[in-house]
Design a protein around this motif. Structure first.
Motif, PDB file in Angstrom:
ATOM      1  N   ARG A  58       4.329  20.907  -3.143  1.00 42.04           N
ATOM      2  CA  ARG A  58       4.271  21.817  -1.996  1.00 42.04           C
ATOM      3  C   ARG A  58       5.049  23.109  -2.242  1.00 42.04           C
ATOM      4  O   ARG A  58       4.662  24.160  -1.757  1.00 42.04           O
ATOM      5  CB  ARG A  58       4.832  21.132  -0.762  1.00 42.04           C
ATOM      6  CG  ARG A  58       3.949  20.078  -0.219  1.00 42.04           C
ATOM      7  CD  ARG A  58       4.555  19.497   1.026  1.00 42.04           C
ATOM      8  NE  ARG A  58       3.768  18.371   1.454  1.00 42.04           N
ATOM      9  CZ  ARG A  58       3.354  18.220   2.683  1.00 42.04           C
ATOM     10  NH1 ARG A  58       3.675  19.089   3.601  1.00 42.04           N
ATOM     11  NH2 ARG A  58       2.618  17.181   2.999  1.00 42.04           N
ATOM     12  N   THR A  59       6.162  23.005  -2.942  1.00 44.64           N
ATOM     13  CA  THR A  59       6.993  24.189  -3.164  1.00 44.64           C
ATOM     14  C   THR A  59       7.248  24.368  -4.659  1.00 44.64           C
ATOM     15  O   THR A  59       7.143  23.423  -5.438  1.00 44.64           O
ATOM     16  CB  THR A  59       8.355  24.057  -2.446  1.00 44.64           C
ATOM     17  OG1 THR A  59       9.070  22.964  -3.013  1.00 44.64           O
ATOM     18  CG2 THR A  59       8.174  23.854  -0.950  1.00 44.64           C
ATOM     19  N   ALA A  60       7.623  25.582  -5.004  1.00 49.84           N
ATOM     20  CA  ALA A  60       7.942  25.874  -6.404  1.00 49.84           C
ATOM     21  C   ALA A  60       9.251  25.190  -6.807  1.00 49.84           C
ATOM     22  O   ALA A  60       9.416  24.790  -7.958  1.00 49.84           O
ATOM     23  CB  ALA A  60       8.039  27.378  -6.621  1.00 49.84           C
ATOM     24  N   TRP A  61      10.176  25.040  -5.859  1.00 48.21           N
ATOM     25  CA  TRP A  61      11.436  24.354  -6.154  1.00 48.21           C
ATOM     26  C   TRP A  61      11.186  22.904  -6.546  1.00 48.21           C
ATOM     27  O   TRP A  61      11.803  22.387  -7.467  1.00 48.21           O
ATOM     28  CB  TRP A  61      12.382  24.401  -4.952  1.00 48.21           C
ATOM     29  CG  TRP A  61      12.963  25.752  -4.727  1.00 48.21           C
ATOM     30  CD1 TRP A  61      12.654  26.602  -3.710  1.00 48.21           C
ATOM     31  CD2 TRP A  61      13.924  26.422  -5.536  1.00 48.21           C
ATOM     32  NE1 TRP A  61      13.368  27.765  -3.840  1.00 48.21           N
ATOM     33  CE2 TRP A  61      14.161  27.676  -4.952  1.00 48.21           C
ATOM     34  CE3 TRP A  61      14.610  26.084  -6.690  1.00 48.21           C
ATOM     35  CZ2 TRP A  61      15.056  28.591  -5.478  1.00 48.21           C
ATOM     36  CZ3 TRP A  61      15.498  26.997  -7.230  1.00 48.21           C
ATOM     37  CH2 TRP A  61      15.711  28.234  -6.624  1.00 48.21           C
ATOM     38  N   ARG A  62      10.284  22.257  -5.837  1.00 48.42           N
ATOM     39  CA  ARG A  62       9.968  20.865  -6.160  1.00 48.42           C
ATOM     40  C   ARG A  62       9.269  20.781  -7.519  1.00 48.42           C
ATOM     41  O   ARG A  62       9.464  19.821  -8.262  1.00 48.42           O
ATOM     42  CB  ARG A  62       9.096  20.268  -5.071  1.00 48.42           C
ATOM     43  CG  ARG A  62       8.879  18.790  -5.257  1.00 48.42           C
ATOM     44  CD  ARG A  62       8.128  18.200  -4.116  1.00 48.42           C
ATOM     45  NE  ARG A  62       9.038  18.057  -2.988  1.00 48.42           N
ATOM     46  CZ  ARG A  62       8.676  17.562  -1.826  1.00 48.42           C
ATOM     47  NH1 ARG A  62       7.450  17.183  -1.621  1.00 48.42           N
ATOM     48  NH2 ARG A  62       9.550  17.467  -0.845  1.00 48.42           N
ATOM     49  N   ALA A  63       8.474  21.780  -7.853  1.00 46.92           N
ATOM     50  CA  ALA A  63       7.818  21.804  -9.163  1.00 46.92           C
ATOM     51  C   ALA A  63       8.854  21.903 -10.279  1.00 46.92           C
ATOM     52  O   ALA A  63       8.795  21.166 -11.269  1.00 46.92           O
ATOM     53  CB  ALA A  63       6.835  22.968  -9.234  1.00 46.92           C
ATOM     54  N   TRP A  64       9.819  22.823 -10.117  1.00 50.49           N
ATOM     55  CA  TRP A  64      10.878  22.959 -11.119  1.00 50.49           C
ATOM     56  C   TRP A  64      11.719  21.697 -11.211  1.00 50.49           C
ATOM     57  O   TRP A  64      12.066  21.248 -12.302  1.00 50.49           O
ATOM     58  CB  TRP A  64      11.777  24.154 -10.794  1.00 50.49           C
ATOM     59  CG  TRP A  64      11.222  25.448 -11.280  1.00 50.49           C
ATOM     60  CD1 TRP A  64      10.617  26.409 -10.529  1.00 50.49           C
ATOM     61  CD2 TRP A  64      11.201  25.924 -12.626  1.00 50.49           C
ATOM     62  NE1 TRP A  64      10.224  27.448 -11.328  1.00 50.49           N
ATOM     63  CE2 TRP A  64      10.577  27.183 -12.617  1.00 50.49           C
ATOM     64  CE3 TRP A  64      11.645  25.409 -13.829  1.00 50.49           C
ATOM     65  CZ2 TRP A  64      10.395  27.931 -13.771  1.00 50.49           C
ATOM     66  CZ3 TRP A  64      11.469  26.152 -14.994  1.00 50.49           C
ATOM     67  CH2 TRP A  64      10.849  27.402 -14.957  1.00 50.49           C
ATOM     68  N   LEU A  65      12.036  21.113 -10.069  1.00 49.57           N
ATOM     69  CA  LEU A  65      12.848  19.902 -10.055  1.00 49.57           C
ATOM     70  C   LEU A  65      12.105  18.748 -10.719  1.00 49.57           C
ATOM     71  O   LEU A  65      12.689  17.968 -11.473  1.00 49.57           O
ATOM     72  CB  LEU A  65      13.214  19.541  -8.609  1.00 49.57           C
ATOM     73  CG  LEU A  65      14.200  18.418  -8.416  1.00 49.57           C
ATOM     74  CD1 LEU A  65      15.569  18.829  -8.950  1.00 49.57           C
ATOM     75  CD2 LEU A  65      14.292  18.057  -6.950  1.00 49.57           C
ATOM     76  N   GLY A  66      10.815  18.653 -10.458  1.00 48.27           N
ATOM     77  CA  GLY A  66      10.013  17.575 -11.039  1.00 48.27           C
ATOM     78  C   GLY A  66       9.811  17.703 -12.535  1.00 48.27           C
ATOM     79  O   GLY A  66       9.436  16.730 -13.195  1.00 48.27           O
ATOM     80  N   VAL A  67      10.030  18.871 -13.075  1.00 48.93           N
ATOM     81  CA  VAL A  67       9.921  19.060 -14.521  1.00 48.93           C
ATOM     82  C   VAL A  67      11.296  18.973 -15.185  1.00 48.93           C
ATOM     83  O   VAL A  67      11.430  18.407 -16.276  1.00 48.93           O
ATOM     84  CB  VAL A  67       9.237  20.417 -14.832  1.00 48.93           C
ATOM     85  CG1 VAL A  67       9.281  20.736 -16.301  1.00 48.93           C
ATOM     86  CG2 VAL A  67       7.803  20.403 -14.357  1.00 48.93           C
ATOM     87  N   MET A  68      12.312  19.480 -14.524  1.00 52.03           N
ATOM     88  CA  MET A  68      13.640  19.519 -15.142  1.00 52.03           C
ATOM     89  C   MET A  68      14.373  18.179 -15.112  1.00 52.03           C
ATOM     90  O   MET A  68      15.130  17.880 -16.035  1.00 52.03           O
ATOM     91  CB  MET A  68      14.505  20.599 -14.471  1.00 52.03           C
ATOM     92  CG  MET A  68      14.069  21.988 -14.820  1.00 52.03           C
ATOM     93  SD  MET A  68      14.145  22.223 -16.600  1.00 52.03           S
ATOM     94  CE  MET A  68      12.877  23.404 -16.855  1.00 52.03           C
TER      95      MET A  68
END
Length: 100
Positions: free
Chosen positions: A71-81
């Motif tokens: 849903r958010t770009a923050w969650r995308a970064w968190l899910g990859v990092m």
């Protein structure tokens, strides 16, 4: 002649952030997963490296899909990092264990 309304700047930054997370973060996660598999698989060194390299394509694909499904770009970064940090920890531990 009527012009189309442009997309908001915040939306453009969010999409750009997702693309960067998918490309850069996905590459980081895939390479670290490949290293982990090469270090931790209980097969011959050549088989472990080939398996790690081939499976890196799957990890990269999953990272790409994850970044654009969030849903958010923050969650995308968190899910990859977060997985990248876990893979880096496992790779460091595996490297350290082979050196002693």
């Amino acid at each position: 002649m009527k012009s189309k309304p442009s997309l908001p700047l915040a939306y453009r930054f969010a999409v750009t952030s997702r693309v960067l997370a998918a490309v850069i973060g996905g590459y980081l996660m895939a390479s670290l997963a490949s290293i982990c598999l090469a270090l931790w698989l209980p097969t011959s060194r050549a088989d472990a490296v080939i398996t790690g390299m081939l499976s890196s394509f799957v990890f990269y694909l999953l990272a790409m899909l994850w970044c654009f499904a969030c849903r958010t770009a923050w969650r995308a970064w968190l899910g990859v990092m977060l997985p990248s940090a876990a893979f880096a920890t496992l790779a460091g531990l595996g490297f350290w264990m082979t050196r002693t």
